[in-house]
Design an enzyme around this catalytic site. Structure first.
Site, PDB file in Angstrom:
ATOM      1  N   SER A 244      79.503  36.264  35.776  1.00  0.00           N
ATOM      2  CA  SER A 244      80.431  36.044  34.676  1.00  0.00           C
ATOM      3  C   SER A 244      80.779  34.553  34.548  1.00  0.00           C
ATOM      4  O   SER A 244      79.912  33.755  34.219  1.00  0.00           O
ATOM      5  CB  SER A 244      81.676  36.920  34.891  1.00  0.00           C
ATOM      6  OG  SER A 244      82.493  36.940  33.757  1.00  0.00           O
TER       7      SER A 244
ATOM      8  N   ASP B 229      77.132  46.428  29.064  1.00  0.00           N
ATOM      9  CA  ASP B 229      78.038  45.306  29.274  1.00  0.00           C
ATOM     10  C   ASP B 229      78.624  44.880  27.932  1.00  0.00           C
ATOM     11  O   ASP B 229      77.916  44.399  27.057  1.00  0.00           O
ATOM     12  CB  ASP B 229      77.278  44.136  29.919  1.00  0.00           C
ATOM     13  CG  ASP B 229      78.208  43.073  30.474  1.00  0.00           C
ATOM     14  OD1 ASP B 229      79.331  42.920  29.938  1.00  0.00           O
ATOM     15  OD2 ASP B 229      77.811  42.402  31.436  1.00  0.00           O
TER      16      ASP B 229
ATOM     17  N   HIS C  17      79.664  45.264  32.985  1.00  0.00           N
ATOM     18  CA  HIS C  17      79.952  43.916  33.477  1.00  0.00           C
ATOM     19  C   HIS C  17      80.252  43.878  34.979  1.00  0.00           C
ATOM     20  O   HIS C  17      79.714  43.046  35.704  1.00  0.00           O
ATOM     21  CB  HIS C  17      81.138  43.342  32.696  1.00  0.00           C
ATOM     22  CG  HIS C  17      81.253  41.853  32.781  1.00  0.00           C
ATOM     23  ND1 HIS C  17      80.352  40.998  32.163  1.00  0.00           N
ATOM     24  CD2 HIS C  17      82.153  41.064  33.397  1.00  0.00           C
ATOM     25  CE1 HIS C  17      80.701  39.757  32.393  1.00  0.00           C
ATOM     26  NE2 HIS C  17      81.792  39.765  33.139  1.00  0.00           N
TER      27      HIS C  17
END
Length: 375
Positions: free
Chosen positions: A180, A318, A351
């Protein structure tokens, strides 16, 4: 408002990662509810999360060029006790998390332990403002000046300091793994061709360089909520997943009728306007003074050297690192040497699954280590 703070860059927004962002992540039940295992306040990561499961661990600190004192942890050997015989690996967490990201699952599911058990010399980074990196050579976290930074500084100061420290300590080029936000700061550095002499390769999980297709309702609501309040109410004196400001944000988002927060995770990332650019000072004059142009320059992904090894792992579920946004990224990398770019797609991964997924060892980490072995 003069405070730069991490979340103000590019008008990006803090987003809670909900259960629909973590299809393969186990939540641990408590009193009928659900939570992610937390880190004990007051302990270092070595003492609280590594040594407790039978691994050796070293605490390190590194000071950035702008005075922030960052903690790092090293797992030099696996449970077998055999010394690492593979290159060092630096693990960089995402926004609103810290190095404990890589240690929360059981050892056979957590990337830090898996790498150590496979012969890698594992290093864990903790960016400024997180629970384990609150030090500064002259400032306190209670000083507003302590928080005068954006993720540009994470890329320009924290990342180089961490990479340089591992390189100096080991005398070896290292592999880098980011999740991320950890991918965002790496993209910024690589696009400016920084750190290349110290890196063997980079693995980017849930890569964020373009965010024009975000579909998460809670992300959009967070965006509207925080922009409307100019981020002021968020506060600046703590940067912890367990802090009061995070609870306040969580409560505000979960009151919105479109958001299901029953499985809300203590994991965060950033949302931007669809481009990756340097810090926007908010007016043309200040931007002109800093950049020589009225708007902040973009980080150009096509400038990443074509022969630099990249492993990009992204998921079909995601809602933050959206598949279409990753496709834009891959289009910008279309001239990359084919044997130096791995695009690894996992259809049902969301995610948080890339760091908390119970089957991530088989689905993501095994091909990641194969990539490392080739580079």
């Amino acid at each position: 408002m003069p405070r730069r703070f991490l979340m103000s860059t590019l008008e990006h927004i803090i987003v809670m990662v909900t259960s629909d962002l973590a299809a393969r992540t186990i939540m641990f039940p408590i009193n009928g509810g659900r939570r992610v295992l937390s880190i004990r306040d007051g302990d270092g990561l070595c003492e609280s999360m590594v040594e407790t499961v039978g691994y050796q661990c070293e605490e390190h600190t590194v000071t950035t060029d702008d005075g922030y004192i960052l903690s790092m942890q090293r797992i030099p050997v696996g449970q077998s006790g055999n010394a690492a015989d593979k290159p060092p690996v630096l693990l960089q967490h995402g926004l609103f998390m810290d190095g404990g990201t890589w240690l929360l699952n059981p050892p056979d599911q957590s990337l830090a332990f898996i790498l150590a058990d496979n012969g890698y010399d594992v290093w864990i980074a903790n960016t400024r403002g997180t629970n384990y990196s609150l030090g500064h050579t002259s400032l306190s976290p209670t000083d507003s000046a302590y928080w005068e930074w954006s993720w540009d500084e994470l890329s320009s100061y924290d990342l180089p300091a961490s990479v340089q420290y591992v390189y100096n300590q080991t005398g070896q080029q290292l592999h880098y793994v980011g999740h991320s936000l950890g991918t965002l700061i790496a993209f910024a550095a690589l696009s400016q061709q920084r750190l290349l002499n110290m890196l063997r390769s980079t693995a980017l999980l849930s890569p964020i360089a373009y965010l024009g297709q975000i579909t998460s309702p809670i992300a959009r609501d967070a965006s509207n909520l925080l922009i409307a309040n100019d981020l002021y109410w968020l506060g600046i004196h703590e940067f912890s997943p367990r802090g009061k400001v995070v609870v306040a944000l969580l409560e505000a988002l979960c009151k919105m009728p479109t958001n299901d927060c029953s499985d809300l995770m203590s994991s965060f990332t950033v949302v931007s306007k669809g481009t990756l650019a340097m810090y926007d000072y908010g007016n043309e004059d200040d931007n002109m003074n800093h950049y020589g142009q009225s708007s902040p320059p973009n980080y150009d992904m096509t400038s990443i050297p074509n022969n630099f090894p990249l492993f990009l792992s992204y998921g079909g579920a995601d809602m933050l690192s959206d598949v279409n946004d990753v496709k834009v990224l891959l289009e910008n990398l279309q001239d990359h040497d084919s044997d130096k770019l791995v695009a690894h797609y996992v259809d049902d991964y969301a995610h948080a699954d890339f760091v908390f997924g119970v089957n991530a060892k088989q689905i993501v980490y095994s091909p990641l280590m194969t990539f490392f072995d080739r580079n």
